[in-house]
Design a protein around this motif. Sequence first.
Motif, PDB file in Angstrom:
ATOM      1  N   LEU A   1      10.643   4.865   0.997  1.00  0.00           N
ATOM      2  CA  LEU A   1      11.294   6.030   0.394  1.00  0.00           C
ATOM      3  C   LEU A   1      12.046   6.842   1.450  1.00  0.00           C
ATOM      4  O   LEU A   1      13.178   7.280   1.210  1.00  0.00           O
ATOM      5  CB  LEU A   1      10.236   6.897  -0.289  1.00  0.00           C
ATOM      6  N   ARG A   2      11.442   7.023   2.615  1.00  0.00           N
ATOM      7  CA  ARG A   2      12.089   7.798   3.680  1.00  0.00           C
ATOM      8  C   ARG A   2      13.338   7.093   4.212  1.00  0.00           C
ATOM      9  O   ARG A   2      14.331   7.740   4.532  1.00  0.00           O
ATOM     10  CB  ARG A   2      11.104   8.033   4.822  1.00  0.00           C
ATOM     11  N   ASN A   3      13.270   5.791   4.327  1.00  0.00           N
ATOM     12  CA  ASN A   3      14.372   5.025   4.903  1.00  0.00           C
ATOM     13  C   ASN A   3      15.355   4.515   3.847  1.00  0.00           C
ATOM     14  O   ASN A   3      16.264   3.739   4.180  1.00  0.00           O
ATOM     15  CB  ASN A   3      13.819   3.833   5.684  1.00  0.00           C
ATOM     16  N   LYS A   4      15.156   4.944   2.583  1.00  0.00           N
ATOM     17  CA  LYS A   4      16.047   4.586   1.471  1.00  0.00           C
ATOM     18  C   LYS A   4      16.194   3.068   1.332  1.00  0.00           C
ATOM     19  O   LYS A   4      17.298   2.530   1.233  1.00  0.00           O
ATOM     20  CB  LYS A   4      17.416   5.241   1.660  1.00  0.00           C
ATOM     21  N   ILE A   5      15.068   2.397   1.325  1.00  0.00           N
ATOM     22  CA  ILE A   5      15.035   0.943   1.179  1.00  0.00           C
ATOM     23  C   ILE A   5      14.679   0.602  -0.257  1.00  0.00           C
ATOM     24  O   ILE A   5      13.669   1.095  -0.789  1.00  0.00           O
ATOM     25  CB  ILE A   5      14.002   0.313   2.147  1.00  0.00           C
TER      26      ILE A   5
ATOM     27  N   ASP B   1       0.846  -1.194   0.000  1.00  0.00           N
ATOM     28  CA  ASP B   1       0.000   0.000   0.000  1.00  0.00           C
ATOM     29  C   ASP B   1       0.881   1.244   0.000  1.00  0.00           C
ATOM     30  O   ASP B   1       2.118   1.169   0.005  1.00  0.00           O
ATOM     31  CB  ASP B   1      -0.969  -0.010   1.195  1.00  0.00           C
ATOM     32  N   GLY B   2       0.269   2.407   0.013  1.00  0.00           N
ATOM     33  CA  GLY B   2       1.010   3.659  -0.071  1.00  0.00           C
ATOM     34  C   GLY B   2       1.870   3.929   1.150  1.00  0.00           C
ATOM     35  O   GLY B   2       2.963   4.512   1.029  1.00  0.00           O
ATOM     36  N   THR B   3       1.417   3.521   2.342  1.00  0.00           N
ATOM     37  CA  THR B   3       2.189   3.790   3.556  1.00  0.00           C
ATOM     38  C   THR B   3       3.516   3.030   3.550  1.00  0.00           C
ATOM     39  O   THR B   3       4.539   3.555   3.992  1.00  0.00           O
ATOM     40  CB  THR B   3       1.370   3.396   4.794  1.00  0.00           C
ATOM     41  N   PHE B   4       3.518   1.825   3.037  1.00  0.00           N
ATOM     42  CA  PHE B   4       4.749   1.042   2.977  1.00  0.00           C
ATOM     43  C   PHE B   4       5.723   1.663   1.973  1.00  0.00           C
ATOM     44  O   PHE B   4       6.931   1.749   2.233  1.00  0.00           O
ATOM     45  CB  PHE B   4       4.426  -0.400   2.587  1.00  0.00           C
ATOM     46  N   CYS B   5       5.213   2.089   0.828  1.00  0.00           N
ATOM     47  CA  CYS B   5       6.067   2.729  -0.179  1.00  0.00           C
ATOM     48  C   CYS B   5       6.657   4.039   0.351  1.00  0.00           C
ATOM     49  O   CYS B   5       7.837   4.346   0.104  1.00  0.00           O
ATOM     50  CB  CYS B   5       5.267   2.993  -1.451  1.00  0.00           C
ATOM     51  N   GLN B   6       5.862   4.801   1.077  1.00  0.00           N
ATOM     52  CA  GLN B   6       6.347   6.065   1.633  1.00  0.00           C
ATOM     53  C   GLN B   6       7.429   5.820   2.689  1.00  0.00           C
ATOM     54  O   GLN B   6       8.451   6.520   2.718  1.00  0.00           O
ATOM     55  CB  GLN B   6       5.170   6.825   2.268  1.00  0.00           C
TER      56      GLN B   6
ATOM     57  N   TYR C   1       3.838  12.019  -3.583  1.00  0.00           N
ATOM     58  CA  TYR C   1       4.147  11.854  -5.006  1.00  0.00           C
ATOM     59  C   TYR C   1       5.246  10.802  -5.200  1.00  0.00           C
ATOM     60  O   TYR C   1       5.186   9.986  -6.125  1.00  0.00           O
ATOM     61  CB  TYR C   1       4.585  13.208  -5.575  1.00  0.00           C
ATOM     62  N   GLY C   2       6.257  10.810  -4.351  1.00  0.00           N
ATOM     63  CA  GLY C   2       7.335   9.822  -4.466  1.00  0.00           C
ATOM     64  C   GLY C   2       6.827   8.404  -4.221  1.00  0.00           C
ATOM     65  O   GLY C   2       7.225   7.457  -4.926  1.00  0.00           O
ATOM     66  N   ALA C   3       5.937   8.240  -3.245  1.00  0.00           N
ATOM     67  CA  ALA C   3       5.360   6.915  -2.974  1.00  0.00           C
ATOM     68  C   ALA C   3       4.536   6.446  -4.160  1.00  0.00           C
ATOM     69  O   ALA C   3       4.527   5.249  -4.505  1.00  0.00           O
ATOM     70  CB  ALA C   3       4.510   6.965  -1.713  1.00  0.00           C
TER      71      ALA C   3
END
Length: 246
Positions: free
Chosen positions: A39-43, A31-36, A77-79
């Motif tokens: 992105l924050r943790n550079k995974i 979902d979007g929360t996992f993608c976000q 947008y990044g997610a």
Amino acid sequence: MKITRQKHAKKYMSFYKYNFRFREPFQVLLDGTFCQSALRNKIQIRDQLPGYLAGATQLCTTQCVLKELESLGKELYGAKLIAQRFQVRNCSHFKDPVSGSACLLSMIEEGNPHHYFIATQDQDLAMKVKKKAGVPLLFIIQNTMVLDKPSPKSVAFVQAMQANQLVPEHQKQSIEHLKEEQGLVKKSENRRKRKRAGGPNPLSCLKKKKVQETQQPSATKKKRKRKRNRAKSEAKAVSMQLSVEA
């Protein structure tokens, strides 16, 4: 820390493989929360997740998740860009889109027949997923992806199945397949059976008996004819002797 995390993941994966027939490639719904959070943790999800689960993976999402990210604007947008790289699975909300969490829950209904993993940072969604048996849960904590331990619902389902001795057919097949991989099962060799010498054919015996029975009366008739012929010849000889004496 990384070694223990990998050991736990291996243990949990074996639980889902043996009891719920999970196979590669593992299908992960994000979902979007996992993608976000990734992105924050550079995974790098696509690069790191197959190594963590020790198998090939298929990262996928739904149209409802993508529309939800679009509606949230520039902050996510990044997610949205990350989610758009994944496969989009068909859901039942094509005409009337729902929230991402509701859509993912609908994808694992009826016993999770497609064997989906759920990857989310939504605590409410995670609690609802844990109430369903046989649904692995992925989340991000301390800059790493973590596979949650099997839920009490999943463990209770397996225990009840074992207590009732109701082993599903797919579980038997998975156990046999794993035994073959480990070399615990010897392949059966096709041995040729030697033909043993049997007794005489009973039908041939019956035929012989019939022939003998049919031949017996003919032999007795010939003996009777011979006796009659001998009697006639003796009578003729006696009559000849009597005529000579006369």
